[in-house]
Design an enzyme around this catalytic site. Structure first.
Site, PDB file in Angstrom:
ATOM      1  N   SER A  23       3.358 -33.649  22.050  1.00 46.26           N
ATOM      2  CA  SER A  23       2.815 -32.701  20.913  1.00 46.26           C
ATOM      3  C   SER A  23       2.149 -31.492  21.619  1.00 46.26           C
ATOM      4  CB  SER A  23       1.676 -33.587  20.163  1.00 46.26           C
ATOM      5  OG  SER A  23       1.316 -32.985  18.884  1.00 46.26           O
ATOM      6  N   PRO A  24       2.301 -30.353  20.925  1.00 47.87           N
ATOM      7  CA  PRO A  24       1.432 -29.166  21.571  1.00 47.87           C
ATOM      8  C   PRO A  24      -0.024 -29.254  21.815  1.00 47.87           C
ATOM      9  CG  PRO A  24       1.906 -28.749  19.229  1.00 47.87           C
ATOM     10  CD  PRO A  24       2.634 -29.999  19.707  1.00 47.87           C
ATOM     11  N   CYS A  26      -3.346 -27.228  23.528  1.00 44.38           N
ATOM     12  CA  CYS A  26      -3.924 -25.962  23.889  1.00 44.38           C
ATOM     13  C   CYS A  26      -4.509 -26.257  25.272  1.00 44.38           C
ATOM     14  CB  CYS A  26      -4.927 -25.485  23.012  1.00 44.38           C
ATOM     15  SG  CYS A  26      -4.687 -24.712  21.575  1.00 44.38           S
ATOM     16  N   ALA A  58      -0.067 -24.152  21.145  1.00 52.05           N
ATOM     17  CA  ALA A  58      -0.193 -22.942  20.137  1.00 52.05           C
ATOM     18  C   ALA A  58      -0.255 -21.769  20.998  1.00 52.05           C
ATOM     19  CB  ALA A  58      -1.487 -23.181  19.503  1.00 52.05           C
ATOM     20  N   GLN A 101       5.287 -23.864  20.239  1.00 48.60           N
ATOM     21  CA  GLN A 101       4.653 -23.791  19.063  1.00 48.60           C
ATOM     22  C   GLN A 101       4.020 -22.209  18.758  1.00 48.60           C
ATOM     23  OE1 GLN A 101       0.589 -25.581  18.142  1.00 48.60           O
ATOM     24  NE2 GLN A 101       1.664 -26.581  16.403  1.00 48.60           N
ATOM     25  N   TYR A 183      -5.526 -22.648  10.683  1.00 54.19           N
ATOM     26  CA  TYR A 183      -4.975 -21.475  11.228  1.00 54.19           C
ATOM     27  C   TYR A 183      -4.416 -20.585  10.052  1.00 54.19           C
ATOM     28  CZ  TYR A 183      -6.557 -23.561  15.410  1.00 54.19           C
ATOM     29  OH  TYR A 183      -7.436 -24.338  16.366  1.00 54.19           O
ATOM     30  N   ARG A 231       4.608 -27.102  11.707  1.00 52.59           N
ATOM     31  CA  ARG A 231       3.680 -28.190  11.641  1.00 52.59           C
ATOM     32  C   ARG A 231       2.732 -27.863  10.538  1.00 52.59           C
ATOM     33  NH1 ARG A 231      -0.217 -31.054  16.327  1.00 52.59           N
ATOM     34  NH2 ARG A 231       1.347 -32.152  16.327  1.00 52.59           N
ATOM     35  N   LEU A 302      -2.708 -40.717  16.490  1.00 53.70           N
ATOM     36  CA  LEU A 302      -3.301 -41.640  16.886  1.00 53.70           C
ATOM     37  C   LEU A 302      -2.234 -42.789  16.781  1.00 53.70           C
ATOM     38  CD1 LEU A 302      -6.797 -42.374  15.447  1.00 53.70           C
ATOM     39  CD2 LEU A 302      -6.204 -42.173  17.863  1.00 53.70           C
ATOM     40  N   ARG A 325      -2.845 -37.102  23.086  1.00 53.33           N
ATOM     41  CA  ARG A 325      -3.737 -38.088  23.911  1.00 53.33           C
ATOM     42  C   ARG A 325      -3.164 -39.048  24.926  1.00 53.33           C
ATOM     43  NH1 ARG A 325      -8.298 -37.814  19.262  1.00 53.33           N
ATOM     44  NH2 ARG A 325      -6.256 -38.444  18.364  1.00 53.33           N
TER      45      ARG A 325
END
Ligand SMILES: Cc1cc2nc3c(=O)[nH]c(=O)nc-3n(C[C@H](O)[C@H](O)[C@H](O)COP(=O)(O)O)c2cc1C
Length: 368
Positions: A23-24, A26, A58, A101, A183, A231, A302, A325
């Site tokens: 996953s992207p 930052c 992002a 992304q 965003y 997304r 998760l 994560r």
């Protein structure tokens, strides 16, 4: 045991080796939008995780569209050259496809890096004017954004297309529009942030207008043989906000415009909204968009264990899983999932000697 998580998945000319996507994330480690050596280290590490695709964080399509001073951008020739250098360095040793992304942070821009306290930048931290559909701040203590004029909206559509052209020149494999997490594009979608009374506000059709214009503009310049996705925040988790029914309609409209997949995230539109987080808590959103909009979906949130990821794919809840994560915690997550599911992962030749069938320590390392 035959794993479905480790079956290939094709989108246009890109065939993913398995269903695992990084996953992207930052990194807040860019220099005026330009990627640095940290990105070589970070993306290089993740390119040897066993995942089939690594999505770059992002990336702001305008300088003012970055979340923080440290966020990546693709708004200048210098940004493009810096990212090309990083991607070239990663590709030297890995053939894992790399996506990106692209987004605009809207009223959540001009924020401090998390380790500098997060929240709106203070006057002594070089804040900048933020923009949004309407002059409504994200939360108490956040900057008042400027409502975009129609001409400024046109400029933002162009900025997305220009950034996509830069990403195409760099040779990235996949592009993802950031329409989530409060965003700019999500701000236009959600009635919580969008109170406009022109053709960009009011009805759902009007609120979808800018994100759909962006999708069309990006699709027009992004190579036809490469996948484009988005997304979404599948729900705002508030009754007066954007809902999963809205997301199904939006996913259909994106598909009509050449979008190949949606990633089902949620939340982030405003402060103080409780989100009921638990293992795989957003998977049902991916399942619903997959079923009702007939578009490939990526489940996220998760997803931690190999068996959990396997069940999501095997039960047809989503076509791909995105992990953030869990792969930062265990950058060999894909290798370990392959062992757990009786499948094979890709190893760089330099690392072949830890492949479980050649290393007796593998079972011991996993507590066997
Ligand atoms: C360090 C970090 C940075 C993130 N940055 C982004 C980002 O750039 N774009 C995005 O859409 N989500 C971002 N997220 C959210 C993740 O992509 C992911 O959706 C979320 O963490 C839930 O997945 P997880 O439970 O596997 O971590 C970030 C998450 C983390 C932990």
């Amino acid at each position: 045991m035959t794993s479905t998580l480790f079956t290939p998945f094709a989108m246009r000319g890109l065939t993913l080796a398995n269903r695992i996507v990084v996953s992207p994330m930052c990194q807040y480690s860019a220099d005026d939008g330009s990627a640095t050596d940290w990105h070589i280290e970070h993306l290089g590490m993740l390119s040897h995780s066993g995942a089939a695709l690594v999505v770059i964080e992002a990336t702001g399509v305008e300088r003012a569209g970055r979340i923080t001073h440290g966020c990546l951008g693709l708004y200048s020739d210098a940004n493009e050259a810096a990212l090309a250098r990083v991607v070239g360095a990663v590709r030297r040793y890995s053939d894992t496809p790399i996506g990106i992304q692209i987004g605009h942070a809207g009223r959540k821009a001009s924020a401090a890096r998390p380790w500098e306290g997060g929240g709106a930048l203070r006057p002594d931290q070089h804040p900048w004017q933020t923009v949004a559909p309407s002059a409504l701040p994200f939360d108490q203590g956040w900057r008042m954004p400027k409502a975009l004029s129609e001409a400024e909206i046109d400029r933002i559509v162009d900025s997305f297309a220009t950034a996509a052209r830069r990403a195409a020149r760099i040779g990235l494999d996949e592009i993802e529009l950031h329409c989530a997490h409060g965003y700019l594009l999500h701000e236009f979608l959600s009635p919580i942030a969008n109170r406009r009374d022109d053709s960009y506000g009011g009805s759902r059709e009007n609120r979808m207008r800018l994100p759909l214009r962006v999708a069309e503009a990006v699709r027009a310049v992004w190579p036809a043989d490469k996948p484009m996705g988005a997304r979404l925040s599948s729900t705002d988790w508030r009754e007066d906000g954007w809902t999963i029914e809205d997301s199904v309609a939006f996913a259909r409209a994106l598909k009509e415009r050449g979008c190949d997949f949606v990633c089902a995230s949620s939340g982030g539109i405003a402060g103080r909204i409780a989100v009921p987080q638990g293992p795989g808590y957003m998977v049902p959103f991916a399942q619903r968009m997959r079923r009702e909009a007939g578009i490939a979906t990526r489940a996220v949130g998760l997803i931690v264990t190999p068996l959990q990821a396997e069940a999501i794919i095997a039960e047809g809840q989503a076509d791909m899983v995105a992990l953030a994560r869990a792969v930062l915690d265990d950058p060999r997550w894909g290798w370990h999932a392959a062992v757990a599911l009786g499948a094979e992962a890709h190893y760089a030749p330099q690392y072949e000697r830890v492949r479980p069938k050649t290393w007796p320590g593998a079972a011991l390392a996993r507590g066997g």
